[in-house]
Design a protein around this motif. Structure first.
Motif, PDB file in Angstrom:
ATOM      1  N   ASP A 108       0.932  -1.092   0.043  1.00  0.00           N
ATOM      2  CA  ASP A 108      -0.041   0.045   0.005  1.00  0.00           C
ATOM      3  C   ASP A 108       0.781   1.421  -0.114  1.00  0.00           C
ATOM      4  O   ASP A 108       0.284   2.354  -0.020  1.00  0.00           O
ATOM      5  N   TYR A 109       2.079   1.130  -0.156  1.00  0.00           N
ATOM      6  CA  TYR A 109       3.018   2.091   0.056  1.00  0.00           C
ATOM      7  C   TYR A 109       3.932   2.345  -1.242  1.00  0.00           C
ATOM      8  O   TYR A 109       4.222   1.431  -1.620  1.00  0.00           O
ATOM      9  N   GLU A 110       4.566   3.295  -1.449  1.00  0.00           N
ATOM     10  CA  GLU A 110       5.274   3.779  -2.469  1.00  0.00           C
ATOM     11  C   GLU A 110       6.598   3.277  -2.410  1.00  0.00           C
ATOM     12  O   GLU A 110       7.326   2.699  -3.251  1.00  0.00           O
ATOM     13  N   ASN A 111       7.030   3.829  -1.005  1.00  0.00           N
ATOM     14  CA  ASN A 111       8.477   3.466  -0.917  1.00  0.00           C
ATOM     15  C   ASN A 111       9.032   2.586   0.392  1.00  0.00           C
ATOM     16  O   ASN A 111       9.981   2.163   0.538  1.00  0.00           O
ATOM     17  N   LEU A 112       8.123   2.694   1.348  1.00  0.00           N
ATOM     18  CA  LEU A 112       8.268   2.033   2.519  1.00  0.00           C
ATOM     19  C   LEU A 112       8.474   0.521   2.540  1.00  0.00           C
ATOM     20  O   LEU A 112       7.637  -0.081   1.957  1.00  0.00           O
ATOM     21  N   GLN A 113       9.671   0.025   3.195  1.00  0.00           N
ATOM     22  CA  GLN A 113       9.944  -1.512   3.228  1.00  0.00           C
ATOM     23  C   GLN A 113      10.324  -1.698   4.628  1.00  0.00           C
ATOM     24  O   GLN A 113      10.998  -0.622   5.346  1.00  0.00           O
TER      25      GLN A 113
ATOM     26  N   GLY B 181      10.702  -0.711  18.391  1.00  0.00           N
ATOM     27  CA  GLY B 181      11.937  -1.325  17.622  1.00  0.00           C
ATOM     28  C   GLY B 181      11.607  -1.973  15.985  1.00  0.00           C
ATOM     29  O   GLY B 181      12.151  -2.488  15.579  1.00  0.00           O
ATOM     30  N   VAL B 182      10.453  -1.422  15.540  1.00  0.00           N
ATOM     31  CA  VAL B 182      10.067  -1.758  14.241  1.00  0.00           C
ATOM     32  C   VAL B 182      11.057  -0.968  13.066  1.00  0.00           C
ATOM     33  O   VAL B 182      10.731   0.391  13.082  1.00  0.00           O
ATOM     34  N   ARG B 183      11.738  -1.370  12.467  1.00  0.00           N
ATOM     35  CA  ARG B 183      12.588  -0.537  11.492  1.00  0.00           C
ATOM     36  C   ARG B 183      12.085  -0.939  10.040  1.00  0.00           C
ATOM     37  O   ARG B 183      11.856  -1.701   9.543  1.00  0.00           O
ATOM     38  N   VAL B 184      12.400   0.440   9.309  1.00  0.00           N
ATOM     39  CA  VAL B 184      11.956   0.521   8.072  1.00  0.00           C
ATOM     40  C   VAL B 184      12.818   1.155   7.172  1.00  0.00           C
ATOM     41  O   VAL B 184      13.765   1.753   7.825  1.00  0.00           O
ATOM     42  N   PHE B 185      12.735   1.040   5.950  1.00  0.00           N
ATOM     43  CA  PHE B 185      13.656   1.670   4.984  1.00  0.00           C
ATOM     44  C   PHE B 185      13.336   2.077   3.924  1.00  0.00           C
ATOM     45  O   PHE B 185      12.029   1.708   3.273  1.00  0.00           O
TER      46      PHE B 185
ATOM     47  N   GLU C 185      17.354   4.341   6.648  1.00  0.00           N
ATOM     48  CA  GLU C 185      16.521   3.472   7.702  1.00  0.00           C
ATOM     49  C   GLU C 185      16.157   4.392   8.833  1.00  0.00           C
ATOM     50  O   GLU C 185      16.864   5.469   9.250  1.00  0.00           O
ATOM     51  N   PHE C 186      15.031   4.033   9.404  1.00  0.00           N
ATOM     52  CA  PHE C 186      14.457   4.582  10.744  1.00  0.00           C
ATOM     53  C   PHE C 186      13.632   3.509  11.185  1.00  0.00           C
ATOM     54  O   PHE C 186      13.206   2.813  10.835  1.00  0.00           O
TER      55      PHE C 186
END
Length: 337
Positions: free
Chosen positions: A94-99, A118-122, A136-137
């Motif tokens: 559902d997102y364009e860039n978030l993984q 502690g859920v990290r995405v990039f 990453e954040f």
């Protein structure tokens, strides 16, 4: 601590935004930031609307002409056991860039009420052909991570009796205006006692009323000086509106009385993210002006049960409201008939 104080002042809503890693979210692109923030904030806005919708009545017995009551009312809307409001499913499709960094495509993440940490995405893209840039954040958690499991609200309310069986009501929170926080609340309502029109009104042990109340909360939080992200005039402008339509029944005894109500609430929250935001990290660096607005609509059935103690012109009341978000309401009242 400053943000926790802000929570208490703005029904948790602007506090939520200030916790939401706005810099990181905008690094994922404007559309992704708006989508995530909307899902993340929805439960706390819903809880806030339910909170300010309560406290319109403590009896079905209308005041006589010229009778009036001044009340100090507080509401505590709990969500400790509302696991379905503390998390939502984020699907990267559902997102364009978030993984997700761990490689998953769908998982539960925290809302502004939750405690999933502690859920990290990039985000990653080739700014120059053949040269990928990755940022990453960590996704924000929510109020439960601060051991806060309720949304509060409070105000002063006045009621005045008019023609037979009718009283009008007004509520307000005196305007608070500090360097970075502005907040105010007002509302109007009307109550009509239908048993006043019955021949046996004076001997009936109960009263039955209808109540309609409208509440509006306005809040603004200026976080330009917090250095969350480069830019200027960065602020959050929040508006809550709610309508409460209720049927109320109560006893008519000299000292202790009991009351209950069944009603319907409908409301809306509108939040504008205003100002200039300059994203200087990641592959989607850009400058945003007034980046987005979020609207949430809420409605539901409510039922309440309470009691009121009379001691001369001094009264105390407390009731428990059962709804999508349950609320404990308590009031200190000064009534003159």
């Amino acid at each position: 601590m400053k943000r926790i104080i802000l929570l208490l002042m703005l029904c948790s809503f602007s506090f939520g935004i200030s916790q939401s890693n706005l810099n990181d979210l905008l690094a994922a692109g404007l559309n992704d930031a708006e989508r995530f923030t909307s899902d993340w904030l929805a439960p706390v806005s819903e809880a806030g609307i339910y909170s300010i919708s309560n406290g319109w009545y403590n009896s079905a017995d209308a005041k006589p002409l010229g009778g009036f009551e001044i009340s100090i009312i507080g509401n505590i809307t709990g969500f400790k056991n509302k696991d379905d409001k503390k998390a939502f499913t984020l699907n990267t499709e559902d997102y364009e860039n978030l993984q997700f960094v761990d490689g998953s495509t769908s998982r539960e993440v925290s809302t502004a009420l939750g405690d999933i940490q502690g859920v990290r995405v990039f985000v990653e893209a080739e700014v120059v052909p053949g040269v990928p840039v990755r940022e990453e954040f960590e996704l924000p958690s929510g109020l439960a991570s601060e051991d806060i499991n309720f949304v509060p609200s409070g105000y002063i309310q006045a009621s005045v009796g008019l023609i037979k069986g009718t009283e009008i009501k007004a509520r307000f929170l005196p305007k608070i205006d500090t360097d970075d926080v502005k907040i105010g609340l007002f509302g109007v309502g009307i109550q009509h006692d239908f048993t006043e029109h019955l021949p046996a009104d004076k001997v009936l042990p109960i009263a039955i009323s209808g109540v309609i109340g409208y509440t509006r909360l306005n809040g603004e939080y200026d976080f330009t000086d917090t250095e969350i992200i480069e830019g200027a005039n960065q602020r959050i402008d929040t508006r809550f509106n709610s309508w409460n339509f209720s049927a109320v029944v109560s006893t008519k005894m000299p000292i202790i009385n009991f009351y209950g109500g069944l009603g319907y609430m409908t409301g809306k929250s509108e939040t504008d993210i205003l100002g200039t935001y300059v994203v200087t990290s990641g592959p989607f660096q850009s400058t945003y002006e007034d980046p987005f607005s979020i609207t949430n609509k809420v409605n539901g059935v409510m039922a309440s049960v309470g009691t009121k103690l009379k001691l001369g012109f001094f009264r105390l009341n407390a009731d428990y409201n059962i709804a999508e978000f349950n609320t404990l309401t308590f009031g200190i009242n000064f009534e003159f008939r």
